[in-house]
Design a protein around this motif. Structure first.
Motif, PDB file in Angstrom:
ATOM      1  N   ASN A   2      16.160-111.520  43.722  1.00 58.71           N
ATOM      2  CA  ASN A   2      17.062-111.951  44.791  1.00 58.71           C
ATOM      3  C   ASN A   2      17.441-111.179  45.983  1.00 58.71           C
ATOM      4  OD1 ASN A   2      17.015-114.138  43.692  1.00 58.71           O
ATOM      5  ND2 ASN A   2      18.651-114.168  42.857  1.00 58.71           N
ATOM      6  N   LYS A   3      17.754-111.521  47.156  1.00 60.90           N
ATOM      7  CA  LYS A   3      18.113-110.860  48.329  1.00 60.90           C
ATOM      8  C   LYS A   3      19.230-110.879  48.505  1.00 60.90           C
ATOM      9  CE  LYS A   3      16.997-109.421  52.909  1.00 60.90           C
ATOM     10  NZ  LYS A   3      16.380-109.492  54.057  1.00 60.90           N
ATOM     11  N   SER A   4      20.136-109.987  49.094  1.00 58.97           N
ATOM     12  CA  SER A   4      21.661-110.052  48.736  1.00 58.97           C
ATOM     13  C   SER A   4      21.932-110.443  50.140  1.00 58.97           C
ATOM     14  CB  SER A   4      22.513-108.742  48.496  1.00 58.97           C
ATOM     15  OG  SER A   4      23.603-109.528  48.602  1.00 58.97           O
ATOM     16  N   ILE A   5      22.503-111.366  50.070  1.00 57.26           N
ATOM     17  CA  ILE A   5      23.330-111.148  51.894  1.00 57.26           C
ATOM     18  C   ILE A   5      23.904-110.739  52.559  1.00 57.26           C
ATOM     19  CG2 ILE A   5      24.006-113.246  53.758  1.00 57.26           C
ATOM     20  CD1 ILE A   5      21.642-114.167  51.862  1.00 57.26           C
ATOM     21  N   THR A   6      24.182-109.935  51.600  1.00 53.10           N
ATOM     22  CA  THR A   6      25.559-108.584  52.410  1.00 53.10           C
ATOM     23  C   THR A   6      24.547-107.627  52.782  1.00 53.10           C
ATOM     24  OG1 THR A   6      26.229-108.160  49.850  1.00 53.10           O
ATOM     25  CG2 THR A   6      27.545-109.686  51.718  1.00 53.10           C
ATOM     26  N   ASN A   7      24.728-106.509  53.608  1.00 50.05           N
ATOM     27  CA  ASN A   7      24.106-105.220  53.383  1.00 50.05           C
ATOM     28  C   ASN A   7      25.198-104.076  52.611  1.00 50.05           C
ATOM     29  OD1 ASN A   7      23.754-102.335  54.720  1.00 50.05           O
ATOM     30  ND2 ASN A   7      22.404-103.413  56.327  1.00 50.05           N
ATOM     31  N   PRO A   8      25.156-103.436  52.144  1.00 52.72           N
ATOM     32  CA  PRO A   8      25.566-102.577  51.885  1.00 52.72           C
ATOM     33  C   PRO A   8      26.609-101.427  52.315  1.00 52.72           C
ATOM     34  CG  PRO A   8      23.144-101.760  50.894  1.00 52.72           C
ATOM     35  CD  PRO A   8      23.175-103.446  51.279  1.00 52.72           C
ATOM     36  N   PRO A  15      24.247-114.512  58.845  1.00 53.85           N
ATOM     37  CA  PRO A  15      24.090-116.027  58.956  1.00 53.85           C
ATOM     38  C   PRO A  15      22.651-116.223  59.449  1.00 53.85           C
ATOM     39  CG  PRO A  15      25.341-114.862  61.677  1.00 53.85           C
ATOM     40  CD  PRO A  15      25.148-113.631  60.353  1.00 53.85           C
ATOM     41  N   ILE A  16      21.514-115.593  59.366  1.00 51.70           N
ATOM     42  CA  ILE A  16      20.385-116.407  60.444  1.00 51.70           C
ATOM     43  C   ILE A  16      19.883-116.655  57.733  1.00 51.70           C
ATOM     44  CG2 ILE A  16      17.698-115.622  60.748  1.00 51.70           C
ATOM     45  CD1 ILE A  16      19.292-114.004  62.738  1.00 51.70           C
ATOM     46  N   ILE A  17      19.821-115.518  57.627  1.00 54.42           N
ATOM     47  CA  ILE A  17      19.055-115.372  56.222  1.00 54.42           C
ATOM     48  C   ILE A  17      19.880-117.222  55.011  1.00 54.42           C
ATOM     49  CG2 ILE A  17      19.082-114.736  53.620  1.00 54.42           C
ATOM     50  CD1 ILE A  17      18.974-111.936  55.294  1.00 54.42           C
ATOM     51  N   LEU A  18      21.910-116.274  55.633  1.00 50.45           N
ATOM     52  CA  LEU A  18      22.337-117.498  54.871  1.00 50.45           C
ATOM     53  C   LEU A  18      22.047-119.376  55.504  1.00 50.45           C
ATOM     54  CD1 LEU A  18      26.367-116.257  55.080  1.00 50.45           C
ATOM     55  CD2 LEU A  18      24.551-117.638  52.694  1.00 50.45           C
ATOM     56  N   ASN A  19      21.910-119.458  56.825  1.00 54.07           N
ATOM     57  CA  ASN A  19      21.335-120.646  57.531  1.00 54.07           C
ATOM     58  C   ASN A  19      20.017-121.241  56.731  1.00 54.07           C
ATOM     59  OD1 ASN A  19      22.238-122.856  59.454  1.00 54.07           O
ATOM     60  ND2 ASN A  19      20.101-121.622  60.565  1.00 54.07           N
ATOM     61  N   ASN A  20      19.122-120.356  56.701  1.00 51.92           N
ATOM     62  CA  ASN A  20      18.075-120.266  56.353  1.00 51.92           C
ATOM     63  C   ASN A  20      17.332-120.765  55.191  1.00 51.92           C
ATOM     64  OD1 ASN A  20      16.894-119.899  59.492  1.00 51.92           O
ATOM     65  ND2 ASN A  20      15.995-117.748  57.837  1.00 51.92           N
ATOM     66  N   SER A  85      19.963-115.707  47.196  1.00 54.28           N
ATOM     67  CA  SER A  85      19.779-116.768  47.423  1.00 54.28           C
ATOM     68  C   SER A  85      19.512-117.553  46.265  1.00 54.28           C
ATOM     69  CB  SER A  85      17.795-116.773  47.519  1.00 54.28           C
ATOM     70  OG  SER A  85      17.841-115.696  46.621  1.00 54.28           O
ATOM     71  N   GLU A  86      20.205-117.526  44.856  1.00 55.00           N
ATOM     72  CA  GLU A  86      19.827-117.760  43.957  1.00 55.00           C
ATOM     73  C   GLU A  86      21.322-118.376  43.591  1.00 55.00           C
ATOM     74  OE1 GLU A  86      18.865-119.509  40.556  1.00 55.00           O
ATOM     75  OE2 GLU A  86      17.292-118.689  41.879  1.00 55.00           O
ATOM     76  N   GLY A  87      22.471-117.005  43.654  1.00 53.89           N
ATOM     77  CA  GLY A  87      23.934-117.874  43.550  1.00 53.89           C
ATOM     78  C   GLY A  87      23.418-119.373  44.493  1.00 53.89           C
ATOM     79  N   ILE A  88      23.025-119.304  45.637  1.00 54.62           N
ATOM     80  CA  ILE A  88      23.164-120.542  46.657  1.00 54.62           C
ATOM     81  C   ILE A  88      22.322-121.930  46.490  1.00 54.62           C
ATOM     82  CG2 ILE A  88      22.291-120.908  49.156  1.00 54.62           C
ATOM     83  CD1 ILE A  88      23.175-118.230  49.918  1.00 54.62           C
TER      84      ILE A  88
END
Length: 462
Positions: A2-8, A15-20, A85-88
């Motif tokens: 899974n790719k995390s939406i937050t950059n550590p 917003p782009i990754i989340l929206n997609n 992505s799994e969480g969403i």
């Protein structure tokens, strides 16, 4: 993986990754209408005790609230802190399942202003500091404060905090809001004791967007000056008094009754006001109250609310007349007006004020123009801070009974009050204002001048 939406490194939401991801999972689930609010915060905070570290904390919080509308226009809502992505995907599934139990008769909608232009606040994001740096600053502040007076023995409550916050709102119609800001704060609450007397305490708070510009020296001196002034105290008789509220105390009182301006509270029957109250005189004619989330002094201001509506400055009381309520999308629709940018995000959306500004109307006269915090010689009570707000206020009835810190002032001489309670009715207080001073003072919770009120009931506690 899974790719995390937050950059550590920066904890920024993308917003782009989340929206997609939301577009992908909503399409797979045959959901045409959805919206999402997300927030991310990184905090570090320190507390000290007698020169030693008492508590060191670092935290990163992510949260997301997702709403979906099914084919029957029922709304399902779910919240998660898992922004992978799994969480969403799980959140989408949970929201769809919840929508089966949604109220068909009362569905929230997208805000009509969710895609309108935002005010460009453009806050400066400060450089981050280490826990060691914060610890060193707070240890020094504690030592300085204790050294200001021989009777100050400790600073039992204190804290220095640095936060980075982000907020994001996107929906299936193309709304896309994203903003980040930083904030630093210090609070110092010191205790002092003199021989054969009760221990006394006082505190101060400062907030700034940047740790380097946080006015720690003035926080130290305010805390010390207040505390020293409370060492010589006396009990007072139960009576009706002329009262002067400091800016902090008056804002505390108005905030405690902010349900007067809250359309959600009005609909739920939890407010003193009703839909028909607009246009009514609710205070003396020279009182103005506005909610100014966009005020330049409001550190921590976001340019949009939980529903993506732009934050707006709203005049609530003008020349003593109730002129506006605070609205979410749902309450605005019910009242036939536009949303005001004061909403959270949920199945039943909450509404709350941002940053209250109290001012004096230039067109109206004070009842007693002679009163002044600088040179009034008559006896009065100066209320500095109210306590027990949650238990001592009955917002829907307008009544309050609150312990306070303050002084009795006679011929300009301040003597601390040992213990006392102020009680009254908020509408009576607003109608009994004798003087609103010209000078507005910025506090950590809003802006207000000193406000004088006649005949307030004070119960002294022997």
């Amino acid at each position: 993986m899974n790719k995390s939406i937050t950059n550590p490194k920066t904890s920024t939401l993308d917003p782009i990754i989340l929206n997609n991801l939301l577009e992908k999972y909503s399409e797979e689930s045959s959901i045409n209408k959805w919206d999402m609010g997300a927030s991310s915060s990184r905090d570090i905070s320190v507390q000290v005790q007698q020169g030693n570290a008492k508590q060191l904390k670092g935290s990163q919080r992510n949260s997301m609230t997702l709403r979906v509308w099914n084919k029957n226009n029922q709304v399902g809502i779910t919240s998660t802190s898992d922004l992978t992505s799994e969480g969403i995907k799980k959140a989408m599934k949970g929201a769809i399942e919840a929508s089966l139990f949604g109220n068909e008769k009362e569905s929230p909608e997208f805000s009509s202003l969710a895609k309108s232009e935002l005010e460009d606040i453009n806050p400066e994001i400060s450089n981050s500091h280490t826990i060691d740096q914060l610890l060193s600053i707070l240890k020094k502040a504690e030592k300085q404060l204790i050294n200001t007076h021989k009777s100050i023995d400790s600073v039992p409550y204190n804290g220095l905090n640095e936060s980075y916050m982000e907020r994001l709102y996107i929906n299936s119609e193309g709304a896309n809001r994203h903003m980040k800001l930083s904030q630093s704060s210090i609070y110092l609450y010191a205790k002092a004791e003199e021989e054969n007397k009760k221990p006394r305490s006082a505190g101060g708070i400062r907030i700034n967007s940047n740790l380097e510009e946080l006015d720690i020296d003035s926080c130290i001196s305010e805390t010390s000056d207040k505390l020293i002034s409370h060492l010589d105290y006396k009990s007072i008789e139960t009576n009706k008094y002329l009262v002067c509220f400091t800016p902090e105390a008056f804002l505390q009182l108005i905030n405690a009754f902010s349900s007067m301006f809250n359309a959600r509270s009005i609909i739920d029957g939890l407010s003193l006001m009703s839909e028909d109250s607009l246009g009514n005189q609710i205070s003396v004619p020279n009182l103005n109250i506005s909610d100014e989330g966009l005020h330049p002094k409001n550190v921590g201001a976001f340019s949009f609310d939980g529903e993506g509506t732009p934050t707006q400055n709203i005049q609530l009381v003008s020349n003593g007349i109730l002129t506006n309520f605070l609205h979410s999308e749902a309450t605005a629709r019910k009242f036939g007006v536009r949303p005001t940018g004061h909403a959270g995000l949920g199945a039943k959306v909450s509404v709350s004020p941002d940053w209250l500004v109290i001012s004096k109307s230039k067109s109206e006269m004070d009842k007693d123009a002679s009163l002044s915090i600088k040179d009034t010689n008559k006896e009065y009570i100066l209320i500095d801070e109210l306590s027990a707000i949650h238990s001592g206020v009955k917002a829907s009835q307008g009544s309050f009974s609150l312990p306070f810190d303050g002084w009795i002032v006679n011929d300009g001489k301040k003597t601390s009050i040992e213990a006392a309670t102020v009680a009254g009715d908020i509408l009576k207080v607003l109608s009994s204002i004798l003087k609103i001073e010209n000078k507005q003072i910025v506090t950590h919770q809003g802006i207000s001048p000193h406000v004088w009120v006649e005949n307030m009931s004070i119960t002294g506690e022997a």
